[in-house]
Design a protein around this motif. Structure first.
Motif, PDB file in Angstrom:
ATOM      1  N   ARG A 226      40.023  40.692  59.872  1.00 43.21           N
ATOM      2  CA  ARG A 226      39.458  39.795  58.849  1.00 43.21           C
ATOM      3  C   ARG A 226      38.938  40.617  57.674  1.00 43.21           C
ATOM      4  NH1 ARG A 226      37.660  35.021  58.857  1.00 43.21           N
ATOM      5  NH2 ARG A 226      35.511  35.564  58.331  1.00 43.21           N
ATOM      6  N   ILE A 227      39.360  40.240  56.478  1.00 39.61           N
ATOM      7  CA  ILE A 227      38.973  40.947  55.261  1.00 39.61           C
ATOM      8  C   ILE A 227      38.228  39.993  54.331  1.00 39.61           C
ATOM      9  CG2 ILE A 227      39.780  42.261  53.248  1.00 39.61           C
ATOM     10  CD1 ILE A 227      40.372  43.628  55.991  1.00 39.61           C
ATOM     11  N   GLY A 228      37.022  40.383  53.931  1.00 37.79           N
ATOM     12  CA  GLY A 228      36.252  39.612  52.972  1.00 37.79           C
ATOM     13  C   GLY A 228      36.518  40.113  51.561  1.00 37.79           C
ATOM     14  N   ILE A 229      36.806  39.203  50.666  1.00 39.13           N
ATOM     15  CA  ILE A 229      37.002  39.541  49.254  1.00 39.13           C
ATOM     16  C   ILE A 229      35.715  39.121  48.546  1.00 39.13           C
ATOM     17  CG2 ILE A 229      38.369  39.091  47.174  1.00 39.13           C
ATOM     18  CD1 ILE A 229      40.703  38.381  49.202  1.00 39.13           C
ATOM     19  N   ILE A 230      34.904  40.099  48.191  1.00 40.26           N
ATOM     20  CA  ILE A 230      33.570  39.825  47.665  1.00 40.26           C
ATOM     21  C   ILE A 230      33.597  39.784  46.141  1.00 40.26           C
ATOM     22  CG2 ILE A 230      31.187  40.632  47.557  1.00 40.26           C
ATOM     23  CD1 ILE A 230      31.658  41.949  50.314  1.00 40.26           C
ATOM     24  N   LEU A 231      33.251  38.635  45.598  1.00 40.28           N
ATOM     25  CA  LEU A 231      33.153  38.450  44.155  1.00 40.28           C
ATOM     26  C   LEU A 231      31.781  38.948  43.726  1.00 40.28           C
ATOM     27  CD1 LEU A 231      33.771  37.448  41.344  1.00 40.28           C
ATOM     28  CD2 LEU A 231      33.602  35.109  42.182  1.00 40.28           C
ATOM     29  N   GLY A 232      31.753  40.100  43.068  1.00 41.68           N
ATOM     30  CA  GLY A 232      30.521  40.826  42.800  1.00 41.68           C
ATOM     31  C   GLY A 232      29.847  40.548  41.480  1.00 41.68           C
ATOM     32  N   SER A 233      30.103  39.426  40.861  1.00 40.15           N
ATOM     33  CA  SER A 233      29.423  39.069  39.624  1.00 40.15           C
ATOM     34  C   SER A 233      28.881  37.656  39.751  1.00 40.15           C
ATOM     35  CB  SER A 233      30.380  39.145  38.430  1.00 40.15           C
ATOM     36  OG  SER A 233      29.750  38.639  37.269  1.00 40.15           O
ATOM     37  N   THR A 234      27.695  37.443  39.232  1.00 39.35           N
ATOM     38  CA  THR A 234      27.099  36.105  39.212  1.00 39.35           C
ATOM     39  C   THR A 234      26.862  35.638  37.781  1.00 39.35           C
ATOM     40  OG1 THR A 234      24.881  37.053  39.399  1.00 39.35           O
ATOM     41  CG2 THR A 234      25.975  36.418  41.457  1.00 39.35           C
ATOM     42  N   ARG A 235      27.336  36.377  36.846  1.00 42.86           N
ATOM     43  CA  ARG A 235      27.110  36.122  35.424  1.00 42.86           C
ATOM     44  C   ARG A 235      27.809  34.831  34.978  1.00 42.86           C
ATOM     45  NH1 ARG A 235      28.410  40.948  31.147  1.00 42.86           N
ATOM     46  NH2 ARG A 235      27.169  40.139  29.430  1.00 42.86           N
ATOM     47  N   PRO A 236      27.135  33.980  34.187  1.00 41.89           N
ATOM     48  CA  PRO A 236      27.809  32.797  33.644  1.00 41.89           C
ATOM     49  C   PRO A 236      29.034  33.217  32.816  1.00 41.89           C
ATOM     50  CG  PRO A 236      25.439  32.635  33.308  1.00 41.89           C
ATOM     51  CD  PRO A 236      25.717  34.041  33.793  1.00 41.89           C
ATOM     52  N   GLY A 237      30.141  32.503  33.000  1.00 41.14           N
ATOM     53  CA  GLY A 237      31.366  32.815  32.276  1.00 41.14           C
ATOM     54  C   GLY A 237      32.055  34.077  32.755  1.00 41.14           C
ATOM     55  N   ARG A 238      31.729  34.518  33.943  1.00 40.77           N
ATOM     56  CA  ARG A 238      32.247  35.787  34.485  1.00 40.77           C
ATOM     57  C   ARG A 238      33.767  35.824  34.562  1.00 40.77           C
ATOM     58  NH1 ARG A 238      30.588  34.480  40.763  1.00 40.77           N
ATOM     59  NH2 ARG A 238      31.556  32.438  40.730  1.00 40.77           N
ATOM     60  N   ASN A 239      34.336  36.965  34.173  1.00 41.23           N
ATOM     61  CA  ASN A 239      35.771  37.199  34.321  1.00 41.23           C
ATOM     62  C   ASN A 239      36.134  37.405  35.784  1.00 41.23           C
ATOM     63  OD1 ASN A 239      36.519  37.051  31.610  1.00 41.23           O
ATOM     64  ND2 ASN A 239      36.083  39.200  31.245  1.00 41.23           N
ATOM     65  N   GLY A 240      35.165  37.805  36.579  1.00 41.28           N
ATOM     66  CA  GLY A 240      35.423  38.121  37.977  1.00 41.28           C
ATOM     67  C   GLY A 240      35.918  36.961  38.802  1.00 41.28           C
ATOM     68  N   GLU A 241      35.585  35.745  38.415  1.00 40.65           N
ATOM     69  CA  GLU A 241      36.036  34.598  39.198  1.00 40.65           C
ATOM     70  C   GLU A 241      37.557  34.489  39.178  1.00 40.65           C
ATOM     71  OE1 GLU A 241      35.038  29.901  39.948  1.00 40.65           O
ATOM     72  OE2 GLU A 241      33.959  30.983  38.383  1.00 40.65           O
ATOM     73  N   ALA A 242      38.168  34.610  38.008  1.00 39.48           N
ATOM     74  CA  ALA A 242      39.635  34.566  37.919  1.00 39.48           C
ATOM     75  C   ALA A 242      40.253  35.749  38.649  1.00 39.48           C
ATOM     76  CB  ALA A 242      40.071  34.547  36.458  1.00 39.48           C
ATOM     77  N   VAL A 243      39.634  36.912  38.539  1.00 32.72           N
ATOM     78  CA  VAL A 243      40.154  38.105  39.213  1.00 32.72           C
ATOM     79  C   VAL A 243      40.087  37.921  40.732  1.00 32.72           C
ATOM     80  CG1 VAL A 243      39.823  40.578  39.593  1.00 32.72           C
ATOM     81  CG2 VAL A 243      39.571  39.619  37.285  1.00 32.72           C
ATOM     82  N   ALA A 244      38.953  37.465  41.230  1.00 31.16           N
ATOM     83  CA  ALA A 244      38.793  37.290  42.684  1.00 31.16           C
ATOM     84  C   ALA A 244      39.742  36.228  43.220  1.00 31.16           C
ATOM     85  CB  ALA A 244      37.347  36.936  43.005  1.00 31.16           C
ATOM     86  N   ARG A 245      39.966  35.181  42.464  1.00 31.67           N
ATOM     87  CA  ARG A 245      40.912  34.149  42.917  1.00 31.67           C
ATOM     88  C   ARG A 245      42.341  34.699  42.943  1.00 31.67           C
ATOM     89  NH1 ARG A 245      38.005  30.045  43.969  1.00 31.67           N
ATOM     90  NH2 ARG A 245      36.230  29.411  42.713  1.00 31.67           N
ATOM     91  N   TRP A 246      42.698  35.542  41.973  1.00 31.62           N
ATOM     92  CA  TRP A 246      44.008  36.192  41.956  1.00 31.62           C
ATOM     93  C   TRP A 246      44.169  37.081  43.187  1.00 31.62           C
ATOM     94  CZ3 TRP A 246      44.670  41.607  40.815  1.00 31.62           C
ATOM     95  CH2 TRP A 246      46.000  42.020  40.625  1.00 31.62           C
ATOM     96  N   VAL A 247      43.154  37.879  43.481  1.00 27.91           N
ATOM     97  CA  VAL A 247      43.192  38.746  44.668  1.00 27.91           C
ATOM     98  C   VAL A 247      43.365  37.895  45.921  1.00 27.91           C
ATOM     99  CG1 VAL A 247      41.857  40.349  46.108  1.00 27.91           C
ATOM    100  CG2 VAL A 247      41.839  40.599  43.603  1.00 27.91           C
ATOM    101  N   THR A 248      42.586  36.833  46.027  1.00 30.16           N
ATOM    102  CA  THR A 248      42.620  35.976  47.213  1.00 30.16           C
ATOM    103  C   THR A 248      43.979  35.290  47.365  1.00 30.16           C
ATOM    104  OG1 THR A 248      40.240  35.618  47.014  1.00 30.16           O
ATOM    105  CG2 THR A 248      41.459  34.068  48.396  1.00 30.16           C
ATOM    106  N   GLU A 249      44.528  34.777  46.275  1.00 28.08           N
ATOM    107  CA  GLU A 249      45.834  34.106  46.346  1.00 28.08           C
ATOM    108  C   GLU A 249      46.919  35.062  46.828  1.00 28.08           C
ATOM    109  OE1 GLU A 249      46.551  32.380  42.493  1.00 28.08           O
ATOM    110  OE2 GLU A 249      44.799  31.064  42.674  1.00 28.08           O
ATOM    111  N   ILE A 250      46.935  36.261  46.292  1.00 27.49           N
ATOM    112  CA  ILE A 250      47.939  37.242  46.721  1.00 27.49           C
ATOM    113  C   ILE A 250      47.699  37.645  48.168  1.00 27.49           C
ATOM    114  CG2 ILE A 250      48.744  39.624  46.374  1.00 27.49           C
ATOM    115  CD1 ILE A 250      48.375  39.081  43.331  1.00 27.49           C
ATOM    116  N   ALA A 251      46.449  37.883  48.518  1.00 28.17           N
ATOM    117  CA  ALA A 251      46.122  38.314  49.881  1.00 28.17           C
ATOM    118  C   ALA A 251      46.485  37.248  50.910  1.00 28.17           C
ATOM    119  CB  ALA A 251      44.642  38.661  49.971  1.00 28.17           C
TER     120      ALA A 251
END
Length: 187
Positions: free
Chosen positions: A3-28
């Motif tokens: 089991r691998i956790g993909i940790i989204l490490g930003s909580t900032r409003p409007g964060r770019n990390g959300e799109a990045v983490a979803r891309w990682v998760t979709e591919i994974a």
């Protein structure tokens, strides 16, 4: 299954990390070598570290820490998605990491970073932290540039090369997570 956790490490409003983490998760999640789950720090509402006893003792008194510890303990390895803020990782990710100790031990970690310099300086800091937590950081990483992997610095459009880099990173995280299983079992 690993089991691998993909940790989204930003909580900032409007964060770019959300799109990045979803891309990682979709591919994974298209892969069959492990189970992958997105873990968003926003879902855990962790305050600044508020445990009186050091995390290395494993005696968590706060319900939010216990919930966070249970989630992190459920994984065999991680992919941390981190922005680069002021040549380092986000304060939210560092704080979340600092809440725990044993839950991180003997697990693999890979990094997907983003920023003007690809987030590489944030990853340099995270690698030092991972060593202290007895994590095995894999060599491969994804370094996303705000100039070439984002349109107008905010719309995520990764280049084809980044998909290949992510594949290698995931391969290494799964392999190392599997290899470290006997150490986790002995603990």
């Amino acid at each position: 299954m690993t089991r691998i956790g993909i940790i989204l490490g930003s909580t900032r409003p409007g964060r770019n990390g959300e799109a990045v983490a979803r891309w990682v998760t979709e591919i994974a999640q298209r892969r069959t070598d492990a189970e992958y789950e997105l873990v968003d720090l926003l879902d855990y509402k962790l305050p600044h570290l508020d445990e009186a006893i050091p995390p290395s003792m494993g005696q968590y008194s706060q319900p939010h820490t216990q919930e966070w510890a249970a989630k992190i303990a459920s994984f065999d390895g991680y992919v941390m998605v981190t922005p680069e803020y002021n040549h380092s990782t986000s304060g939210a990710l560092k704080n979340a990491i600092d809440f725990l100790y044993g839950e991180w031990n003997n697990k693999a970690v890979g990094f997907v970073s983003y920023g003007s310099a690809g987030g590489t300086r944030a990853v340099e800091h995270l690698r030092l932290i991972a060593g202290e937590l007895q994590m095995a950081d894999v060599r491969a990483q994804v370094a996303l540039s705000l100039f070439t992997d984002f349109e107008n610095f905010s719309v995520f459009k990764p280049t084809d090369f980044q998909h290949d880099a992510l594949t290698v990173t995931l391969d290494q995280v799964v392999a190392w997570s599997t290899a470290l299983a006997p150490l986790r079992a002995a603990a």
